[in-house]
Design an enzyme around this catalytic site. Structure first.
Site, PDB file in Angstrom:
ATOM      1  N   LEU A  25     -32.672  61.202 113.167  1.00  0.00           N
ATOM      2  CA  LEU A  25     -33.620  60.670 112.267  1.00  0.00           C
ATOM      3  C   LEU A  25     -34.370  60.039 112.712  1.00  0.00           C
ATOM      4  O   LEU A  25     -34.178  58.652 113.308  1.00  0.00           O
ATOM      5  CB  LEU A  25     -32.944  59.841 110.886  1.00  0.00           C
ATOM      6  CG  LEU A  25     -31.900  60.794 110.119  1.00  0.00           C
ATOM      7  CD1 LEU A  25     -31.127  59.838 109.021  1.00  0.00           C
ATOM      8  CD2 LEU A  25     -32.809  61.744 109.265  1.00  0.00           C
ATOM      9  N   CYS A 108     -38.570  70.644 113.596  1.00  0.00           N
ATOM     10  CA  CYS A 108     -39.444  69.570 113.026  1.00  0.00           C
ATOM     11  C   CYS A 108     -40.557  70.168 112.505  1.00  0.00           C
ATOM     12  O   CYS A 108     -41.446  70.686 113.168  1.00  0.00           O
ATOM     13  CB  CYS A 108     -39.709  68.428 114.123  1.00  0.00           C
ATOM     14  SG  CYS A 108     -40.632  67.222 113.447  1.00  0.00           S
ATOM     15  N   GLY A 209     -28.640  70.116 105.370  1.00  0.00           N
ATOM     16  CA  GLY A 209     -29.536  70.366 104.229  1.00  0.00           C
ATOM     17  C   GLY A 209     -28.926  69.837 102.853  1.00  0.00           C
ATOM     18  O   GLY A 209     -27.721  70.916 102.331  1.00  0.00           O
ATOM     19  N   ASP A 210     -29.277  68.754 102.319  1.00  0.00           N
ATOM     20  CA  ASP A 210     -28.735  68.624 100.820  1.00  0.00           C
ATOM     21  C   ASP A 210     -27.095  68.189 100.832  1.00  0.00           C
ATOM     22  O   ASP A 210     -26.623  68.398  99.681  1.00  0.00           O
ATOM     23  CB  ASP A 210     -29.167  69.591  99.930  1.00  0.00           C
ATOM     24  CG  ASP A 210     -30.710  69.755 100.000  1.00  0.00           C
ATOM     25  OD1 ASP A 210     -31.347  68.774 100.263  1.00  0.00           O
ATOM     26  OD2 ASP A 210     -31.200  70.815  99.112  1.00  0.00           O
ATOM     27  N   ARG A 233     -30.740  62.769 105.066  1.00  0.00           N
ATOM     28  CA  ARG A 233     -30.972  61.608 104.295  1.00  0.00           C
ATOM     29  C   ARG A 233     -29.941  60.886 103.524  1.00  0.00           C
ATOM     30  O   ARG A 233     -30.382  59.798 102.944  1.00  0.00           O
ATOM     31  CB  ARG A 233     -32.201  62.346 103.289  1.00  0.00           C
ATOM     32  CG  ARG A 233     -33.553  62.783 103.879  1.00  0.00           C
ATOM     33  CD  ARG A 233     -34.077  63.501 103.182  1.00  0.00           C
ATOM     34  NE  ARG A 233     -33.661  64.988 103.030  1.00  0.00           N
ATOM     35  CZ  ARG A 233     -34.122  65.946 102.277  1.00  0.00           C
ATOM     36  NH1 ARG A 233     -35.129  65.684 101.348  1.00  0.00           N
ATOM     37  NH2 ARG A 233     -33.320  67.193 101.887  1.00  0.00           N
TER      38      ARG A 233
HETATM   39  C1  LIG Z   1     -36.897  59.940 108.061  1.00  0.00           C
HETATM   40  C2  LIG Z   1     -36.502  61.674 108.703  1.00  0.00           C
HETATM   41  C3  LIG Z   1     -36.484  61.585 109.982  1.00  0.00           C
HETATM   42  C4  LIG Z   1     -36.121  62.692 110.736  1.00  0.00           C
HETATM   43  N1  LIG Z   1     -36.081  62.803 111.939  1.00  0.00           N
HETATM   44  C5  LIG Z   1     -35.556  63.932 112.610  1.00  0.00           C
HETATM   45  C6  LIG Z   1     -35.479  64.218 114.009  1.00  0.00           C
HETATM   46  O1  LIG Z   1     -35.857  63.159 114.935  1.00  0.00           O
HETATM   47  N2  LIG Z   1     -35.069  65.143 114.674  1.00  0.00           N
HETATM   48  C7  LIG Z   1     -34.512  66.260 113.789  1.00  0.00           C
HETATM   49  O2  LIG Z   1     -34.059  67.428 114.173  1.00  0.00           O
HETATM   50  N3  LIG Z   1     -34.733  66.184 112.381  1.00  0.00           N
HETATM   51  C8  LIG Z   1     -34.923  64.996 111.748  1.00  0.00           C
HETATM   52  N4  LIG Z   1     -35.273  64.906 110.617  1.00  0.00           N
HETATM   53  C9  LIG Z   1     -34.468  66.177 109.686  1.00  0.00           C
HETATM   54  C10 LIG Z   1     -33.028  65.783 109.416  1.00  0.00           C
HETATM   55  O3  LIG Z   1     -32.306  65.787 110.487  1.00  0.00           O
HETATM   56  C11 LIG Z   1     -32.487  67.051 108.458  1.00  0.00           C
HETATM   57  O4  LIG Z   1     -32.300  68.171 109.302  1.00  0.00           O
HETATM   58  C12 LIG Z   1     -33.154  66.930 107.267  1.00  0.00           C
HETATM   59  O5  LIG Z   1     -33.503  65.829 106.588  1.00  0.00           O
HETATM   60  C13 LIG Z   1     -32.222  67.858 106.133  1.00  0.00           C
HETATM   61  O6  LIG Z   1     -30.762  67.283 105.928  1.00  0.00           O
HETATM   62  P1  LIG Z   1     -30.620  66.380 104.628  1.00  0.00           P
HETATM   63  O7  LIG Z   1     -30.938  67.165 103.497  1.00  0.00           O
HETATM   64  O8  LIG Z   1     -29.316  66.129 104.931  1.00  0.00           O
HETATM   65  O9  LIG Z   1     -31.682  65.164 104.712  1.00  0.00           O
HETATM   66  C14 LIG Z   1     -35.679  63.771 109.832  1.00  0.00           C
HETATM   67  C15 LIG Z   1     -35.615  63.558 108.552  1.00  0.00           C
HETATM   68  C16 LIG Z   1     -35.784  62.482 108.028  1.00  0.00           C
HETATM   69  C17 LIG Z   1     -35.983  62.238 106.487  1.00  0.00           C
END
Ligand SMILES: Cc1cc2nc3c(=O)[nH]c(=O)nc-3n(C[C@H](O)[C@H](O)[C@H](O)COP(=O)(O)O)c2cc1C
Length: 329
Positions: A25, A108, A209-210, A233
């Protein structure tokens, strides 16, 4: 029994001893945050924030990878760039710094990155994506993995071909975020599709995801049959969540979620570490963590507002300590 995820590598195989992984993140998962995540999860694979190969070359990104040498447990370095030579060099540097594995960001959606051909843009350039995996696999002995999405604008045969090509090129594991690039973070992550892709691939697949809690993780693993889950997240303001989800999946009833007072003590500790490492600038970084963690307890809202408006680190600490003492009485 805990599930193990075995990665072949390119001479050095690796075993991940937990099937719950902390996602990279940007702006969040620095060494200080990872240290907190590690407290609740000794075995989980944690990731650095994404690191740009050019910034590594210029020396700006080095602190992001040098810190991993003094961390406990496995930490993967995630690199984003679209120049195979630069990424291979950055991967070698990360391997020397102690990376557990190298992950290439192919998901990304940020325009600034995709416009330059990195992150999710690689979904549209399978030849380059394959070249990246091949070159990096030659450059390092540790496993090379890829984090990507279920498509650019829609899920179709092309993403299946894309993933099979990455596997053939030597990718040792794929993390799949169940949204297309066009979706960004909107809609719901499609675990069904991740399941279809898992069935297609021989290498380990991590579903992303989620996933916010243990029940989500169990349901996602049931639907996708993935080898593990990655939490993004859900970690914001909750560095214990990886450990909590692990405990839930493993039926470990001893896990204790932090109390209100624990949360405030955590905020204080996080702030102190940031101030120590980054000086007064640490307060600016601490603010976003404070705004995520300072919730769901009595008077949390008014305290949060005060904490993020106060410019003096000493005053912020005093406010936190006063709130702890009020909650104790
Ligand atoms: C603040 C933030 C920063 C993120 N930075 C990266 C990153 O550096 N590299 C990456 O592959 N994904 C990044 N993501 C995506 C997350 O790793 C993840 O794939 C995405 O949030 C979906 O998962 P979740 O629903 O559990 O949040 C980022 C997401 C957020 C919200």
């Amino acid at each position: 029994m805990r599930s193990l995820i075995k990665l072949k590598g390119n001479g050095i195989p690796r075993t991940i001893k937990s099937n719950v992984i902390q996602s990279p993140l940007a702006g969040v998962t620095d060494n200080i945050f990872r240290k907190l995540v590690r407290r609740w999860s000794s075995d989980s694979l944690l990731f650095t924030e994404m690191v740009n190969a050019t910034s590594l070359k210029l020396g700006h990104g080095n602190e992001k990878i040098n810190q991993i040498s003094c961390e406990d447990g496995p930490v993967g370095v995630q690199i984003f760039d679209n120049r195979p030579f630069a990424v291979a060099e950055a991967a070698r540097e990360s391997e020397s710094a102690g990376a557990f594995l190298i992950d290439i960001n192919m998901g990304c959606p940020v325009k600034k990155i995709a416009k330059k051909g990195g992150g999710s843009a690689l979904i549209n350039d399978p030849e380059l994506a394959v070249d990246l995996v091949k070159r990096i696999s030659k450059a390092v002995k540790i496993p090379v993995t890829v984090k990507t999405r279920i498509g650019w604008s829609k899920y179709d045969q092309s993403i299946k071909d894309f993933m099979l090509k990455l596997q053939d090129a030597g990718a040792n594991m794929l993390t799949i975020h169940g949204r297309t690039r066009e979706q960004g973070f909107s809609g719901k992550a499609d675990w069904q599709i991740i399941g279809e892709l898992k069935e297609l691939l021989e290498i380990p697949v991590i579903a992303n995801g989620d996933i916010r809690n243990g029940e989500d993780a169990k349901e996602c693993l049931r639907i996708t049959k993935a080898d593990g889950v990655m939490i993004g997240r859900g970690l914001l303001g909750a560095p214990w969540i990886v450990g909590e989800i692990e405990a839930s999946i493993n039926g470990d009833k001893t896990f204790k979620r932090p109390t209100f007072i624990d949360k405030l003590m955590l905020i204080n500790e996080h702030l102190e570490s940031l101030l120590e490492e980054k000086g007064d600038h640490g307060l600016l970084i601490a603010r976003k963590h404070i705004s995520w963690t300072c919730k769901d307890f009595p008077k949390a809202n008014s305290l949060r507002k005060k904490l993020i408006r106060t410019n003096c680190p000493k005053e912020v600490k005093e406010l936190i300590l006063k709130a702890i003492s009020d909650l104790n009485n």
